[in-house]
Write a protein that holds these residues in place. Structure first.
Motif, PDB file in Angstrom:
ATOM      1  N   ARG A  49       0.628  -1.912  -0.242  1.00 39.37           N
ATOM      2  CA  ARG A  49      -0.043  -0.081   0.061  1.00 39.37           C
ATOM      3  C   ARG A  49       0.901   0.876   0.051  1.00 39.37           C
ATOM      4  NH1 ARG A  49      -2.129  -3.771   3.305  1.00 39.37           N
ATOM      5  NH2 ARG A  49      -4.224  -3.743   3.000  1.00 39.37           N
ATOM      6  N   ARG A  50       0.490   2.497  -1.036  1.00 39.88           N
ATOM      7  CA  ARG A  50       0.531   3.448  -0.483  1.00 39.88           C
ATOM      8  C   ARG A  50      -0.067   4.900  -0.920  1.00 39.88           C
ATOM      9  NH1 ARG A  50       5.810   1.766   1.032  1.00 39.88           N
ATOM     10  NH2 ARG A  50       7.119   1.134  -0.148  1.00 39.88           N
ATOM     11  N   TYR A  51       0.683   5.069   0.269  1.00 43.34           N
ATOM     12  CA  TYR A  51      -0.714   6.721   0.842  1.00 43.34           C
ATOM     13  C   TYR A  51      -0.119   8.028  -0.347  1.00 43.34           C
ATOM     14  CZ  TYR A  51      -2.869   3.475   3.812  1.00 43.34           C
ATOM     15  OH  TYR A  51      -3.540   2.595   4.869  1.00 43.34           O
ATOM     16  N   SER A  52      -1.070   8.299  -0.307  1.00 40.12           N
ATOM     17  CA  SER A  52      -1.235  10.259  -1.095  1.00 40.12           C
ATOM     18  C   SER A  52      -0.957  10.804   0.614  1.00 40.12           C
ATOM     19  CB  SER A  52      -1.987  10.696  -2.379  1.00 40.12           C
ATOM     20  OG  SER A  52      -2.908  10.416  -1.324  1.00 40.12           O
ATOM     21  N   ARG A  53      -0.601  12.341   0.313  1.00 39.57           N
ATOM     22  CA  ARG A  53      -1.148  13.435   0.948  1.00 39.57           C
ATOM     23  C   ARG A  53      -2.923  13.346   1.380  1.00 39.57           C
ATOM     24  NH1 ARG A  53       1.683  16.742  -1.664  1.00 39.57           N
ATOM     25  NH2 ARG A  53       0.992  18.190  -1.389  1.00 39.57           N
ATOM     26  N   HIS A  54      -3.551  13.538   0.091  1.00 38.89           N
ATOM     27  CA  HIS A  54      -4.848  13.348  -0.182  1.00 38.89           C
ATOM     28  C   HIS A  54      -5.397  12.174   0.916  1.00 38.89           C
ATOM     29  CE1 HIS A  54      -8.717  14.189  -1.072  1.00 38.89           C
ATOM     30  NE2 HIS A  54      -9.204  12.610  -2.145  1.00 38.89           N
ATOM     31  N   GLU A  55      -4.903  11.093   0.786  1.00 40.60           N
ATOM     32  CA  GLU A  55      -5.061   9.395   1.577  1.00 40.60           C
ATOM     33  C   GLU A  55      -5.275   9.868   3.125  1.00 40.60           C
ATOM     34  OE1 GLU A  55      -5.407   7.106  -1.691  1.00 40.60           O
ATOM     35  OE2 GLU A  55      -3.624   6.746  -1.059  1.00 40.60           O
ATOM     36  N   ILE A  56      -4.027  10.786   2.935  1.00 35.15           N
ATOM     37  CA  ILE A  56      -3.395  10.439   5.142  1.00 35.15           C
ATOM     38  C   ILE A  56      -4.253  11.736   5.191  1.00 35.15           C
ATOM     39  CG2 ILE A  56      -1.441  12.178   6.819  1.00 35.15           C
ATOM     40  CD1 ILE A  56       0.454  10.656   4.251  1.00 35.15           C
ATOM     41  N   LYS A  57      -4.694  12.757   5.286  1.00 41.76           N
ATOM     42  CA  LYS A  57      -6.005  13.921   5.512  1.00 41.76           C
ATOM     43  C   LYS A  57      -7.151  12.958   5.471  1.00 41.76           C
ATOM     44  CE  LYS A  57      -4.148  17.805   2.423  1.00 41.76           C
ATOM     45  NZ  LYS A  57      -4.930  18.782   1.556  1.00 41.76           N
ATOM     46  N   ARG A  58      -7.988  11.824   3.957  1.00 41.78           N
ATOM     47  CA  ARG A  58      -8.727  11.154   4.972  1.00 41.78           C
ATOM     48  C   ARG A  58      -8.996  10.494   5.856  1.00 41.78           C
ATOM     49  NH1 ARG A  58     -12.512   9.208  -0.533  1.00 41.78           N
ATOM     50  NH2 ARG A  58     -13.830   7.669   0.994  1.00 41.78           N
ATOM     51  N   VAL A  59      -7.564  10.269   6.367  1.00 40.72           N
ATOM     52  CA  VAL A  59      -7.185   9.098   7.443  1.00 40.72           C
ATOM     53  C   VAL A  59      -7.379   9.716   8.798  1.00 40.72           C
ATOM     54  CG1 VAL A  59      -5.603   7.762   8.691  1.00 40.72           C
ATOM     55  CG2 VAL A  59      -6.077   7.029   5.839  1.00 40.72           C
ATOM     56  N   ARG A  60      -7.058  10.663   8.549  1.00 42.59           N
ATOM     57  CA  ARG A  60      -7.270  11.800   9.726  1.00 42.59           C
ATOM     58  C   ARG A  60      -9.028  11.808  10.064  1.00 42.59           C
ATOM     59  NH1 ARG A  60      -3.721  16.381   9.473  1.00 42.59           N
ATOM     60  NH2 ARG A  60      -4.273  16.805  11.546  1.00 42.59           N
ATOM     61  N   TYR A  61      -9.575  12.348   9.255  1.00 41.94           N
ATOM     62  CA  TYR A  61     -11.065  12.646   9.098  1.00 41.94           C
ATOM     63  C   TYR A  61     -11.612  11.229   9.858  1.00 41.94           C
ATOM     64  CZ  TYR A  61     -15.626  13.829   7.440  1.00 41.94           C
ATOM     65  OH  TYR A  61     -16.771  14.068   7.622  1.00 41.94           O
TER      66      TYR A  61
END
Length: 119
Positions: A52-64
């Motif tokens: 798995r590789r996360y983007s900054r966009h996906e990291i924001k989504r994880v935080r949400y």
């Protein structure tokens, strides 16, 4: 030195971060991130080797998602909330496009009307 080219780090959708890196950044367990993927809440891209590789966009989504879990929501409910939020964004975008088209058509109609000569 400006070359005019953008780098992957400039793209918030570039899949740059591993599960371990994201877990460390957000102080989460890697198993939680894998579970988000299993429940199709946050779907990071995969390398050819399947990592798995996360983007900054996906990291924001994880935080949400972490906020929503903190409020007592299940992953199934969170997935539905995210789907509905995306639907709202899509409908708003479509409404804006429709409004723009209507303005263009109204403008064309006004421009086509010939002035009535005085009698």
């Amino acid at each position: 030195m400006e070359t005019g080219m953008s780098l992957p780090v400039d793209d918030e959708h570039a899949p740059l971060y591993s599960v371990g890196q994201v877990a460390a950044m957000l102080r989460l367990r890697e198993a939680f991130l894998r579970r988000l993927d299993e429940f199709q809440v946050v779907r990071p891209r995969r390398t050819e080797g399947g990592q798995r590789r996360y983007s900054r966009h996906e990291i924001k989504r994880v935080r949400y998602v972490v906020e929503l879990v903190g409020e007592g929501m299940t992953l199934t409910a969170i997935r539905r909330v995210l789907e509905l939020e995306q639907r709202v964004r899509d409908l708003e975008r479509r409404r804006e496009e429709d409004a723009r088209r209507i303005r263009e058509l109204e403008s064309r109609t006004r421009n086509r009307r010939a002035p009535v000569p005085p009698m």
